[in-house]
Motif scaffolding. Structure first.
Motif, PDB file in Angstrom:
ATOM      1  N   GLY A  41      -9.057  -2.512  -4.740  1.00 41.25           N
ATOM      2  CA  GLY A  41      -8.739  -1.102  -4.536  1.00 41.25           C
ATOM      3  C   GLY A  41      -9.823  -0.200  -5.074  1.00 41.25           C
ATOM      4  O   GLY A  41     -10.966  -0.617  -5.287  1.00 41.25           O
ATOM      5  N   LEU A  42      -9.452   1.049  -5.332  1.00 42.65           N
ATOM      6  CA  LEU A  42     -10.423   2.037  -5.781  1.00 42.65           C
ATOM      7  C   LEU A  42     -11.042   1.662  -7.119  1.00 42.65           C
ATOM      8  O   LEU A  42     -12.216   1.943  -7.374  1.00 42.65           O
ATOM      9  CB  LEU A  42      -9.746   3.411  -5.872  1.00 42.65           C
ATOM     10  N   SER A  43     -10.270   0.995  -7.981  1.00 46.05           N
ATOM     11  CA  SER A  43     -10.821   0.598  -9.283  1.00 46.05           C
ATOM     12  C   SER A  43     -11.958  -0.400  -9.116  1.00 46.05           C
ATOM     13  O   SER A  43     -12.916  -0.405  -9.904  1.00 46.05           O
ATOM     14  CB  SER A  43      -9.719  -0.005 -10.167  1.00 46.05           C
ATOM     15  N   ALA A  44     -11.894  -1.248  -8.092  1.00 45.08           N
ATOM     16  CA  ALA A  44     -12.972  -2.212  -7.839  1.00 45.08           C
ATOM     17  C   ALA A  44     -14.215  -1.496  -7.311  1.00 45.08           C
ATOM     18  O   ALA A  44     -15.343  -1.858  -7.658  1.00 45.08           O
ATOM     19  CB  ALA A  44     -12.506  -3.262  -6.844  1.00 45.08           C
ATOM     20  N   ASP A  56     -16.914  -3.934   1.853  1.00 40.59           N
ATOM     21  CA  ASP A  56     -15.705  -4.756   1.772  1.00 40.59           C
ATOM     22  C   ASP A  56     -14.736  -4.213   0.724  1.00 40.59           C
ATOM     23  O   ASP A  56     -13.514  -4.246   0.916  1.00 40.59           O
ATOM     24  CB  ASP A  56     -16.072  -6.202   1.447  1.00 40.59           C
ATOM     25  N   LEU A  57     -15.266  -3.726  -0.390  1.00 41.73           N
ATOM     26  CA  LEU A  57     -14.415  -3.148  -1.424  1.00 41.73           C
ATOM     27  C   LEU A  57     -13.756  -1.864  -0.932  1.00 41.73           C
ATOM     28  O   LEU A  57     -12.578  -1.605  -1.210  1.00 41.73           O
ATOM     29  CB  LEU A  57     -15.235  -2.865  -2.688  1.00 41.73           C
ATOM     30  N   VAL A  58     -14.512  -1.060  -0.198  1.00 45.62           N
ATOM     31  CA  VAL A  58     -13.966   0.177   0.369  1.00 45.62           C
ATOM     32  C   VAL A  58     -12.854  -0.146   1.360  1.00 45.62           C
ATOM     33  O   VAL A  58     -11.787   0.485   1.351  1.00 45.62           O
ATOM     34  CB  VAL A  58     -15.079   1.000   1.047  1.00 45.62           C
ATOM     35  N   ALA A  59     -13.096  -1.129   2.226  1.00 49.45           N
ATOM     36  CA  ALA A  59     -12.094  -1.512   3.215  1.00 49.45           C
ATOM     37  C   ALA A  59     -10.803  -1.985   2.539  1.00 49.45           C
ATOM     38  O   ALA A  59      -9.693  -1.661   2.991  1.00 49.45           O
ATOM     39  CB  ALA A  59     -12.643  -2.606   4.128  1.00 49.45           C
ATOM     40  N   ALA A  60     -10.941  -2.731   1.443  1.00 49.73           N
ATOM     41  CA  ALA A  60      -9.763  -3.197   0.710  1.00 49.73           C
ATOM     42  C   ALA A  60      -9.001  -2.010   0.112  1.00 49.73           C
ATOM     43  O   ALA A  60      -7.759  -1.990   0.116  1.00 49.73           O
ATOM     44  CB  ALA A  60     -10.177  -4.180  -0.386  1.00 49.73           C
ATOM     45  N   ALA A  61      -9.735  -1.027  -0.414  1.00 48.67           N
ATOM     46  CA  ALA A  61      -9.090   0.165  -0.975  1.00 48.67           C
ATOM     47  C   ALA A  61      -8.384   0.953   0.127  1.00 48.67           C
ATOM     48  O   ALA A  61      -7.305   1.532  -0.102  1.00 48.67           O
ATOM     49  CB  ALA A  61     -10.124   1.039  -1.685  1.00 48.67           C
ATOM     50  N   GLN A  62      -8.945   0.987   1.320  1.00 50.45           N
ATOM     51  CA  GLN A  62      -8.292   1.665   2.439  1.00 50.45           C
ATOM     52  C   GLN A  62      -7.001   0.953   2.838  1.00 50.45           C
ATOM     53  O   GLN A  62      -5.986   1.597   3.125  1.00 50.45           O
ATOM     54  CB  GLN A  62      -9.248   1.729   3.640  1.00 50.45           C
ATOM     55  N   GLN A  63      -7.025  -0.366   2.834  1.00 48.89           N
ATOM     56  CA  GLN A  63      -5.833  -1.134   3.180  1.00 48.89           C
ATOM     57  C   GLN A  63      -4.702  -0.890   2.185  1.00 48.89           C
ATOM     58  O   GLN A  63      -3.522  -0.929   2.548  1.00 48.89           O
ATOM     59  CB  GLN A  63      -6.172  -2.622   3.252  1.00 48.89           C
ATOM     60  N   LEU A  64      -5.077  -0.638   0.940  1.00 46.39           N
ATOM     61  CA  LEU A  64      -4.074  -0.350  -0.092  1.00 46.39           C
ATOM     62  C   LEU A  64      -3.642   1.112  -0.087  1.00 46.39           C
ATOM     63  O   LEU A  64      -2.771   1.504  -0.868  1.00 46.39           O
ATOM     64  CB  LEU A  64      -4.629  -0.713  -1.478  1.00 46.39           C
ATOM     65  N   GLY A  76      -8.694   6.796   5.684  1.00 48.17           N
ATOM     66  CA  GLY A  76      -9.335   6.058   6.750  1.00 48.17           C
ATOM     67  C   GLY A  76     -10.734   6.582   7.043  1.00 48.17           C
ATOM     68  O   GLY A  76     -11.143   7.651   6.583  1.00 48.17           O
ATOM     69  N   GLY A  77     -11.468   5.821   7.826  1.00 42.44           N
ATOM     70  CA  GLY A  77     -12.850   6.159   8.151  1.00 42.44           C
ATOM     71  C   GLY A  77     -13.658   4.891   8.199  1.00 42.44           C
ATOM     72  O   GLY A  77     -13.174   3.806   7.843  1.00 42.44           O
TER      73      GLY A  77
END
Length: 206
Positions: free
Chosen positions: A80-83, A135-143, A148-149
């Motif tokens: 997520g955002l913390s990562a 990849d980290l951003v995409a994971a944060a978006q999924q959470l 989105g973007g």
């Protein structure tokens, strides 16, 4: 005394440490056979066994820098955002060790830009870093922690922001102490969470 594998490996470690000390003190601009030999209290002739030419010394120093940077402890964080935040904090010169590495990285840009092969290698390094951040951003978006973007576009913007902050902190550490760098990063991340990103070009009013 006969030359043994142990002696050879010990000498290579000595050479590595000498190269690193020169980089820390003088950057790539001061990386010469003579400077490394002085650190070793040896002759430049000895170094030609390891580096037949100056370019070999530069290539070795770049590899040493990458290995040292990769071996630095990294912040642990959940997805997520913390990562995303932890990955960006790991780039910043927040400790003496990170400051040394960043100073050397910045000093190496001139050498890389002057050599097409090194320039391409650096472009690939930064691309890999963006891919990991994407990849980290995409994971944060999924959470649902980032809007989105296009995650690649967001990652490119985040990388550009943090590299710019690195340069400012190196040139003016008094104005950008570690806590100030962290605050500015958090301000930047706050804009990502509050502003939806379409991932496309926005029309500019005429």
């Amino acid at each position: 005394m006969p030359r043994t594998k142990g002696n050879h490996e010990a000498r290579r470690r000595d050479v590595s440490e000498a190269v690193w000390r020169v980089l820390v003190a003088h950057g790539f601009g001061g990386l010469t056979m003579r400077a490394v030999a002085a650190e070793l209290d040896a002759t430049t002739g000895l170094l030609t066994h390891y580096f037949p030419a100056k370019r070999d010394l530069v290539a070795y120093a770049l590899d040493l820098l990458e290995r040292r940077s990769a071996s630095r402890p990294r912040r642990a964080a959940d997805k997520g955002l913390s990562a995303v935040r932890a990955a960006l904090l790991d780039i910043l010169p927040l400790t003496d060790e990170a400051t040394d590495s960043n100073r050397i990285w910045v000093s190496s840009w001139d050498a890389a830009l002057a050599d097409p092969a090194l320039r391409g290698d650096y472009a690939r390094k930064y691309a890999r870093s963006r891919d990991k951040l994407r990849d980290l951003v995409a994971a944060a978006q999924q959470l649902g922690e980032l809007p989105g973007g296009d995650p690649a576009r967001i990652a490119a913007g985040a990388q550009s922001f943090v590299l710019g902050l690195v340069v400012q902190a190196l040139f003016d550490p008094g104005a950008y102490p570690p806590h100030r760098q962290a605050e500015l990063l958090d301000d930047y991340l706050a804009t990502l969470t509050s502003t939806p990103s379409s991932g496309g070009d926005r029309a500019v009013p005429s």
